[in-house]
Design a protein around this motif. Structure first.
Motif, PDB file in Angstrom:
ATOM      1  N   PHE A 288      -4.596  -0.588   6.545  1.00 36.78           N
ATOM      2  CA  PHE A 288      -3.755   0.484   6.015  1.00 36.78           C
ATOM      3  C   PHE A 288      -2.776  -0.028   4.950  1.00 36.78           C
ATOM      4  O   PHE A 288      -2.325   0.747   4.109  1.00 36.78           O
ATOM      5  N   LEU A 289      -2.449  -1.324   4.963  1.00 35.35           N
ATOM      6  CA  LEU A 289      -1.416  -1.859   4.069  1.00 35.35           C
ATOM      7  C   LEU A 289      -1.725  -1.591   2.596  1.00 35.35           C
ATOM      8  O   LEU A 289      -0.854  -1.140   1.841  1.00 35.35           O
ATOM      9  N   ASP A 290      -2.939  -1.873   2.161  1.00 31.91           N
ATOM     10  CA  ASP A 290      -3.296  -1.639   0.752  1.00 31.91           C
ATOM     11  C   ASP A 290      -3.179  -0.160   0.394  1.00 31.91           C
ATOM     12  O   ASP A 290      -2.702   0.187  -0.694  1.00 31.91           O
ATOM     13  N   HIS A 291      -3.600   0.696   1.303  1.00 26.95           N
ATOM     14  CA  HIS A 291      -3.503   2.138   1.044  1.00 26.95           C
ATOM     15  C   HIS A 291      -2.038   2.574   0.989  1.00 26.95           C
ATOM     16  O   HIS A 291      -1.676   3.446   0.186  1.00 26.95           O
ATOM     17  N   ALA A 292      -1.214   1.988   1.827  1.00 24.94           N
ATOM     18  CA  ALA A 292       0.211   2.317   1.823  1.00 24.94           C
ATOM     19  C   ALA A 292       0.850   1.933   0.492  1.00 24.94           C
ATOM     20  O   ALA A 292       1.650   2.686  -0.077  1.00 24.94           O
TER      21      ALA A 292
ATOM     22  N   ASP B  53       5.463  10.416   5.962  1.00 20.23           N
ATOM     23  CA  ASP B  53       6.850  10.204   5.544  1.00 20.23           C
ATOM     24  C   ASP B  53       6.879   8.947   4.683  1.00 20.23           C
ATOM     25  O   ASP B  53       6.584   7.845   5.151  1.00 20.23           O
ATOM     26  N   LEU B  54       7.243   9.090   3.402  1.00 23.12           N
ATOM     27  CA  LEU B  54       7.214   7.949   2.485  1.00 23.12           C
ATOM     28  C   LEU B  54       8.223   6.874   2.875  1.00 23.12           C
ATOM     29  O   LEU B  54       7.978   5.681   2.659  1.00 23.12           O
ATOM     30  N   ASP B  55       9.348   7.262   3.445  1.00 22.30           N
ATOM     31  CA  ASP B  55      10.309   6.265   3.916  1.00 22.30           C
ATOM     32  C   ASP B  55       9.706   5.416   5.036  1.00 22.30           C
ATOM     33  O   ASP B  55       9.933   4.206   5.109  1.00 22.30           O
ATOM     34  N   ALA B  56       8.939   6.056   5.897  1.00 22.12           N
ATOM     35  CA  ALA B  56       8.290   5.326   6.987  1.00 22.12           C
ATOM     36  C   ALA B  56       7.207   4.405   6.440  1.00 22.12           C
ATOM     37  O   ALA B  56       7.038   3.277   6.914  1.00 22.12           O
ATOM     38  N   VAL B  57       6.479   4.871   5.432  1.00 16.81           N
ATOM     39  CA  VAL B  57       5.458   4.035   4.803  1.00 16.81           C
ATOM     40  C   VAL B  57       6.109   2.812   4.155  1.00 16.81           C
ATOM     41  O   VAL B  57       5.622   1.684   4.271  1.00 16.81           O
TER      42      VAL B  57
ATOM     43  N   LEU C 226       5.562   6.668  12.103  1.00 16.21           N
ATOM     44  CA  LEU C 226       4.364   6.530  11.274  1.00 16.21           C
ATOM     45  C   LEU C 226       3.147   6.251  12.152  1.00 16.21           C
ATOM     46  O   LEU C 226       2.070   6.835  11.937  1.00 16.21           O
ATOM     47  N   GLU C 227       3.313   5.377  13.144  1.00 14.69           N
ATOM     48  CA  GLU C 227       2.200   5.080  14.044  1.00 14.69           C
ATOM     49  C   GLU C 227       1.796   6.326  14.836  1.00 14.69           C
ATOM     50  O   GLU C 227       0.594   6.582  15.032  1.00 14.69           O
ATOM     51  N   ASP C 228       2.785   7.102  15.278  1.00 13.43           N
ATOM     52  CA  ASP C 228       2.477   8.340  16.005  1.00 13.43           C
ATOM     53  C   ASP C 228       1.723   9.314  15.113  1.00 13.43           C
ATOM     54  O   ASP C 228       0.795  10.000  15.553  1.00 13.43           O
ATOM     55  N   ARG C 229       2.150   9.385  13.829  1.00 15.67           N
ATOM     56  CA  ARG C 229       1.494  10.302  12.888  1.00 15.67           C
ATOM     57  C   ARG C 229       0.047   9.886  12.625  1.00 15.67           C
ATOM     58  O   ARG C 229      -0.863  10.726  12.568  1.00 15.67           O
ATOM     59  N   LEU C 230      -0.172   8.564  12.496  1.00 12.31           N
ATOM     60  CA  LEU C 230      -1.514   8.068  12.210  1.00 12.31           C
ATOM     61  C   LEU C 230      -2.400   8.036  13.452  1.00 12.31           C
ATOM     62  O   LEU C 230      -3.623   8.112  13.359  1.00 12.31           O
ATOM     63  N   GLY C 231      -1.768   7.851  14.611  1.00 10.72           N
ATOM     64  CA  GLY C 231      -2.533   7.815  15.840  1.00 10.72           C
ATOM     65  C   GLY C 231      -3.018   6.439  16.230  1.00 10.72           C
ATOM     66  O   GLY C 231      -3.903   6.307  17.092  1.00 10.72           O
ATOM     67  N   PHE C 232      -2.469   5.386  15.606  1.00  7.73           N
ATOM     68  CA  PHE C 232      -2.844   4.022  16.000  1.00  7.73           C
ATOM     69  C   PHE C 232      -1.694   3.069  15.673  1.00  7.73           C
ATOM     70  O   PHE C 232      -0.836   3.363  14.855  1.00  7.73           O
ATOM     71  N   ARG C 233      -1.717   1.919  16.347  1.00  8.33           N
ATOM     72  CA  ARG C 233      -0.664   0.921  16.173  1.00  8.33           C
ATOM     73  C   ARG C 233      -0.900   0.137  14.881  1.00  8.33           C
ATOM     74  O   ARG C 233      -2.022  -0.297  14.591  1.00  8.33           O
ATOM     75  N   LEU C 234       0.161  -0.027  14.117  1.00  8.97           N
ATOM     76  CA  LEU C 234       0.096  -0.773  12.861  1.00  8.97           C
ATOM     77  C   LEU C 234       0.536  -2.225  13.026  1.00  8.97           C
ATOM     78  O   LEU C 234       0.051  -3.107  12.318  1.00  8.97           O
ATOM     79  N   VAL C 235       1.478  -2.458  13.917  1.00 10.45           N
ATOM     80  CA  VAL C 235       2.078  -3.776  14.074  1.00 10.45           C
ATOM     81  C   VAL C 235       2.032  -4.193  15.538  1.00 10.45           C
ATOM     82  O   VAL C 235       2.353  -3.401  16.429  1.00 10.45           O
ATOM     83  N   GLU C 236       1.628  -5.449  15.760  1.00 12.86           N
ATOM     84  CA  GLU C 236       1.675  -6.040  17.088  1.00 12.86           C
ATOM     85  C   GLU C 236       2.957  -6.852  17.188  1.00 12.86           C
ATOM     86  O   GLU C 236       3.160  -7.788  16.415  1.00 12.86           O
TER      87      GLU C 236
ATOM     88  N   GLU D 175       2.876   3.473  -4.992  1.00 16.84           N
ATOM     89  CA  GLU D 175       2.724   3.274  -6.437  1.00 16.84           C
ATOM     90  C   GLU D 175       2.461   4.598  -7.147  1.00 16.84           C
ATOM     91  O   GLU D 175       3.021   4.865  -8.214  1.00 16.84           O
ATOM     92  N   VAL D 176       1.596   5.428  -6.575  1.00 14.56           N
ATOM     93  CA  VAL D 176       1.313   6.741  -7.164  1.00 14.56           C
ATOM     94  C   VAL D 176       2.574   7.605  -7.160  1.00 14.56           C
ATOM     95  O   VAL D 176       2.880   8.290  -8.148  1.00 14.56           O
ATOM     96  N   HIS D 177       3.307   7.533  -6.078  1.00 21.08           N
ATOM     97  CA  HIS D 177       4.559   8.293  -5.974  1.00 21.08           C
ATOM     98  C   HIS D 177       5.541   7.861  -7.058  1.00 21.08           C
ATOM     99  O   HIS D 177       6.151   8.681  -7.742  1.00 21.08           O
TER     100      HIS D 177
END
Length: 285
Positions: free
Chosen positions: A69-73, A7-11, A44-54, A78-80
């Motif tokens: 993941f931040l750089d990839h996000a 979900d791009l909004d979640a990203v 987003l974390e559920d979709r990826l399967g790991f925690r992004l933020v502590e 940017e591509v979008h």
């Protein structure tokens, strides 16, 4: 393997949290609620399967995987945006006036935040005095202005309040029996007027020793040892000290920073929301 697309909004929510270091600021930048931002991140974390933020009571910090993941996000958004730009018409334009007493050293980072919000938005920024910028805004020459509270104006949205002090170079000494040498901005300047009024009310003799065409010039005069200036701490180079208490100068108030805008919606408003949230973070630290 992730079967469903992200979900791009979640990203975008994740990127805002990472950049602003706050769920509240991220919500302001996205013009939504903190609860909505938290929900987007959880999905987003559920979709990826790991925690992004502590999460901690005082701040948020990226997890090790979140930092990766931040750089990839960012690349994903940017591509979008580039894909959408291929079919976009004339670029939308946002003209912003920022008071010289407000546009501090973090301005490049604030511009970067707006550009990240919408790389296709044409941004024009002018720096000037609050009074001049408000006149340009009233003449509809500017879409938005971020200025100090100006005499006679009660409109605008308060972004934050910022403390001021009396600053001088480290080691500078006031010569006993002489008027306080003051470095100021050229008229019209609300901070200049305030400084004079507070000194007069406290019975402190003063004289202008330097008049600059911008805060950078005033700060340079201070660091050159010419005298004292009433400025916000973040506007001064490292090494400047607040000499107000030692000289018995009157305490200066916290001055509001206000946003005046006629931008209501669309990409310009989204970029403006990102700017406002980032500015609050920069000023409050």
């Amino acid at each position: 393997m992730i079967e469903r697309p992200l979900d791009l909004d979640a990203v975008q929510a994740f990127i805002r949290i990472a950049e602003l270091g706050s769920f509240t600021r991220a919500a302001e930048a996205m013009r939504t609620t903190q609860a909505a931002v938290s929900l987007k991140l959880k999905r987003l974390e559920d979709r990826l399967g790991f925690r992004l933020v502590e999460r901690t009571p005082r701040h948020v910090q990226l997890s090790a995987r979140g930092a990766t993941f931040l750089d990839h996000a960012r690349e994903l958004l940017e591509v979008h945006d580039r894909a959408l730009a291929l079919f976009a018409g004339t670029r939308q334009r946002l003209t912003i006036g920022i008071s010289d007493h407000v546009a501090g050293p973090e301005l490049p980072a604030l511009i970067a935040r707006m550009n990240a919000q919408d790389p296709q938005l044409l941004i024009e920024i002018r720096i000037g005095s609050s009074g001049d910028l408000l006149q340009s805004f009233d003449r509809r020459e500017l879409d938005t202005v971020i200025v100090r509270l100006h005499v006679g104006r009660s409109d605008g949205e308060i972004l934050t309040e910022e403390k001021f002090g009396w600053f001088a170079a480290r080691g500078w000494q006031h010569r006993a029996g002489e008027p306080l040498p003051l470095a100021t901005l050229a008229e019209p300047c609300g901070v200049r007027a305030m400084a004079g009024q507070f000194l007069d009310a406290a019975g402190v003799p003063w004289t202008e020793i330097f008049v600059g065409g911008g805060v950078a010039a005033v700060a340079a005069a201070v660091m050159a040892g010419l005298g004292v200036a009433a400025l916000a701490p973040r506007m001064l180079p490292f090494g400047a000290v607040d000499v107000g208490p030692s000289l018995g100068l009157p305490e200066l108030p916290r001055l509001p920073v206000l946003l005046h805008t006629r931008v209501k919606d669309g990409p310009p408003r989204d970029a403006l929301a990102a700017l406002s949230a980032a500015f609050r973070t920069a000023v409050r630290g």
